[in-house]
Design a protein around this motif. Structure first.
Motif, PDB file in Angstrom:
ATOM      1  N   SER A 267       0.825  -1.206   0.000  1.00  0.00           N
ATOM      2  CA  SER A 267       0.000   0.000   0.000  1.00  0.00           C
ATOM      3  C   SER A 267       0.866   1.265   0.000  1.00  0.00           C
ATOM      4  CB  SER A 267      -0.939   0.010   1.213  1.00  0.00           C
ATOM      5  OG  SER A 267      -0.182   0.059   2.411  1.00  0.00           O
ATOM      6  N   ASN A 268       2.181   1.091   0.086  1.00  0.00           N
ATOM      7  CA  ASN A 268       3.115   2.206   0.075  1.00  0.00           C
ATOM      8  C   ASN A 268       3.312   2.679  -1.368  1.00  0.00           C
ATOM      9  OD1 ASN A 268       5.451   3.794  -0.053  1.00  0.00           O
ATOM     10  ND2 ASN A 268       6.427   2.698   1.628  1.00  0.00           N
ATOM     11  N   PRO A 269       2.981   3.940  -1.668  1.00  0.00           N
ATOM     12  CA  PRO A 269       3.120   4.433  -3.050  1.00  0.00           C
ATOM     13  C   PRO A 269       4.536   4.301  -3.617  1.00  0.00           C
ATOM     14  CG  PRO A 269       1.875   5.992  -1.722  1.00  0.00           C
ATOM     15  CD  PRO A 269       2.403   4.946  -0.778  1.00  0.00           C
ATOM     16  N   ALA A 270       5.548   4.456  -2.802  1.00  0.00           N
ATOM     17  CA  ALA A 270       6.924   4.324  -3.292  1.00  0.00           C
ATOM     18  C   ALA A 270       7.209   2.889  -3.731  1.00  0.00           C
ATOM     19  CB  ALA A 270       7.912   4.752  -2.214  1.00  0.00           C
ATOM     20  N   VAL A 271       6.707   1.923  -2.972  1.00  0.00           N
ATOM     21  CA  VAL A 271       6.890   0.517  -3.339  1.00  0.00           C
ATOM     22  C   VAL A 271       6.141   0.218  -4.627  1.00  0.00           C
ATOM     23  CG1 VAL A 271       6.379  -1.861  -2.655  1.00  0.00           C
ATOM     24  CG2 VAL A 271       7.314  -0.264  -0.984  1.00  0.00           C
ATOM     25  N   LEU A 272       4.914   0.704  -4.736  1.00  0.00           N
ATOM     26  CA  LEU A 272       4.121   0.475  -5.948  1.00  0.00           C
ATOM     27  C   LEU A 272       4.786   1.088  -7.170  1.00  0.00           C
ATOM     28  CD1 LEU A 272       0.534   1.037  -4.528  1.00  0.00           C
ATOM     29  CD2 LEU A 272       1.623  -1.137  -5.128  1.00  0.00           C
ATOM     30  N   GLU A 273       5.346   2.272  -7.008  1.00  0.00           N
ATOM     31  CA  GLU A 273       6.030   2.927  -8.123  1.00  0.00           C
ATOM     32  C   GLU A 273       7.277   2.142  -8.535  1.00  0.00           C
ATOM     33  OE1 GLU A 273       7.995   7.207  -9.370  1.00  0.00           O
ATOM     34  OE2 GLU A 273       6.736   7.084  -7.585  1.00  0.00           O
ATOM     35  N   THR A 274       8.007   1.612  -7.570  1.00  0.00           N
ATOM     36  CA  THR A 274       9.187   0.803  -7.863  1.00  0.00           C
ATOM     37  C   THR A 274       8.803  -0.449  -8.628  1.00  0.00           C
ATOM     38  OG1 THR A 274      10.313   1.630  -5.906  1.00  0.00           O
ATOM     39  CG2 THR A 274      11.132  -0.438  -6.831  1.00  0.00           C
ATOM     40  N   ILE A 275       7.727  -1.101  -8.207  1.00  0.00           N
ATOM     41  CA  ILE A 275       7.255  -2.307  -8.896  1.00  0.00           C
ATOM     42  C   ILE A 275       6.810  -1.972 -10.307  1.00  0.00           C
ATOM     43  CG2 ILE A 275       5.442  -4.071  -8.939  1.00  0.00           C
ATOM     44  CD1 ILE A 275       5.524  -3.935  -5.839  1.00  0.00           C
ATOM     45  N   LEU A 276       6.052  -0.903 -10.462  1.00  0.00           N
ATOM     46  CA  LEU A 276       5.582  -0.497 -11.783  1.00  0.00           C
ATOM     47  C   LEU A 276       6.761  -0.216 -12.716  1.00  0.00           C
ATOM     48  CD1 LEU A 276       3.327   0.300 -13.726  1.00  0.00           C
ATOM     49  CD2 LEU A 276       3.410   2.593 -12.738  1.00  0.00           C
ATOM     50  N   ASN A 277       7.744   0.511 -12.231  1.00  0.00           N
ATOM     51  CA  ASN A 277       8.924   0.817 -13.046  1.00  0.00           C
ATOM     52  C   ASN A 277       9.670  -0.445 -13.444  1.00  0.00           C
ATOM     53  OD1 ASN A 277       8.397   3.559 -12.960  1.00  0.00           O
ATOM     54  ND2 ASN A 277       9.698   3.901 -11.177  1.00  0.00           N
ATOM     55  N   ALA A 278       9.815  -1.394 -12.511  1.00  0.00           N
ATOM     56  CA  ALA A 278      10.512  -2.647 -12.817  1.00  0.00           C
ATOM     57  C   ALA A 278       9.749  -3.459 -13.854  1.00  0.00           C
ATOM     58  CB  ALA A 278      10.704  -3.466 -11.534  1.00  0.00           C
ATOM     59  N   LEU A 279       8.439  -3.512 -13.725  1.00  0.00           N
ATOM     60  CA  LEU A 279       7.625  -4.262 -14.682  1.00  0.00           C
ATOM     61  C   LEU A 279       7.672  -3.601 -16.073  1.00  0.00           C
ATOM     62  CD1 LEU A 279       4.532  -5.185 -12.510  1.00  0.00           C
ATOM     63  CD2 LEU A 279       6.325  -6.718 -13.338  1.00  0.00           C
ATOM     64  N   GLN A 280       7.652  -2.284 -16.119  1.00  0.00           N
ATOM     65  CA  GLN A 280       7.719  -1.584 -17.408  1.00  0.00           C
ATOM     66  C   GLN A 280       9.056  -1.827 -18.092  1.00  0.00           C
ATOM     67  OE1 GLN A 280       6.678   2.391 -16.146  1.00  0.00           O
ATOM     68  NE2 GLN A 280       4.558   2.133 -16.821  1.00  0.00           N
ATOM     69  N   ARG A 281      10.130  -1.905 -17.299  1.00  0.00           N
ATOM     70  CA  ARG A 281      11.448  -2.197 -17.894  1.00  0.00           C
ATOM     71  C   ARG A 281      11.492  -3.601 -18.479  1.00  0.00           C
ATOM     72  NH1 ARG A 281      13.285   0.421 -13.283  1.00  0.00           N
ATOM     73  NH2 ARG A 281      13.822  -1.543 -12.292  1.00  0.00           N
ATOM     74  N   ARG A 282      10.792  -4.543 -17.847  1.00  0.00           N
ATOM     75  CA  ARG A 282      10.791  -5.928 -18.291  1.00  0.00           C
ATOM     76  C   ARG A 282       9.951  -6.119 -19.547  1.00  0.00           C
ATOM     77  NH1 ARG A 282      14.773  -8.893 -16.144  1.00  0.00           N
ATOM     78  NH2 ARG A 282      14.828  -8.644 -13.930  1.00  0.00           N
ATOM     79  N   LEU A 283       8.892  -5.347 -19.661  1.00  0.00           N
ATOM     80  CA  LEU A 283       7.988  -5.522 -20.816  1.00  0.00           C
ATOM     81  C   LEU A 283       8.382  -4.548 -21.857  1.00  0.00           C
ATOM     82  CD1 LEU A 283       4.643  -5.892 -18.879  1.00  0.00           C
ATOM     83  CD2 LEU A 283       6.061  -7.695 -19.795  1.00  0.00           C
TER      84      LEU A 283
END
Length: 125
Positions: free
Chosen positions: A109-125
């Motif tokens: 629920s931490n926005p910083a964690v969610l942003e980190t995950i989103l960025n990592a997933l975008q780099r992978r795809l």
């Protein structure tokens, strides 16, 4: 068609996506046998699987060579998270993968964690 780095490349197309539907990969199952979060950690145990693994199970197991998250496995397999959870729960049931709850620091629920995950997933795809 593009390469996923496996002998099963013919089942993926850049424009169309996966050519086998997710419900086929999970044998029609919609629920994993084990509760896992997207941030749950998974790692291979080094044990041998019971019999021959299907291609998706083998790919998922290959991604668990180092500690990774359920979300990462789903993204790299290009499967919905629930299908990845089903594959991973099968691997856990067979004793070839272990899972741990997410690190408390990785609060989803931490926005910083969610942003980190989103960025990592975008780099992978």
């Amino acid at each position: 068609m593009t390469s996923l780095g496996t002998e099963h490349d013919h089942w993926f197309d850049d424009a169309a996506g996966r050519l086998i539907r997710p419900y086929t990969v999970s044998n029609g199952r919609t629920e994993p046998t084990l509760r896992m979060e997207l941030l749950s950690m998974v790692i291979a145990t080094g044990r041998r699987p019971p019999g021959q693994l299907g291609p998706e199970h083998a790919q998922a197991l290959g991604l668990c060579g180092t500690v990774t998250t359920v979300a990462e496995v789903a993204a790299r397999l290009r499967l919905p998270a629930v299908v990845a959870k089903i594959l991973l729960s099968d691997l856990v049931d067979w004793g070839v993968v272990d899972t741990r709850a997410p690190d408390p620091i990785a609060d989803s629920s931490n926005p910083a964690v969610l942003e980190t995950i989103l960025n990592a997933l975008q780099r992978r795809l």
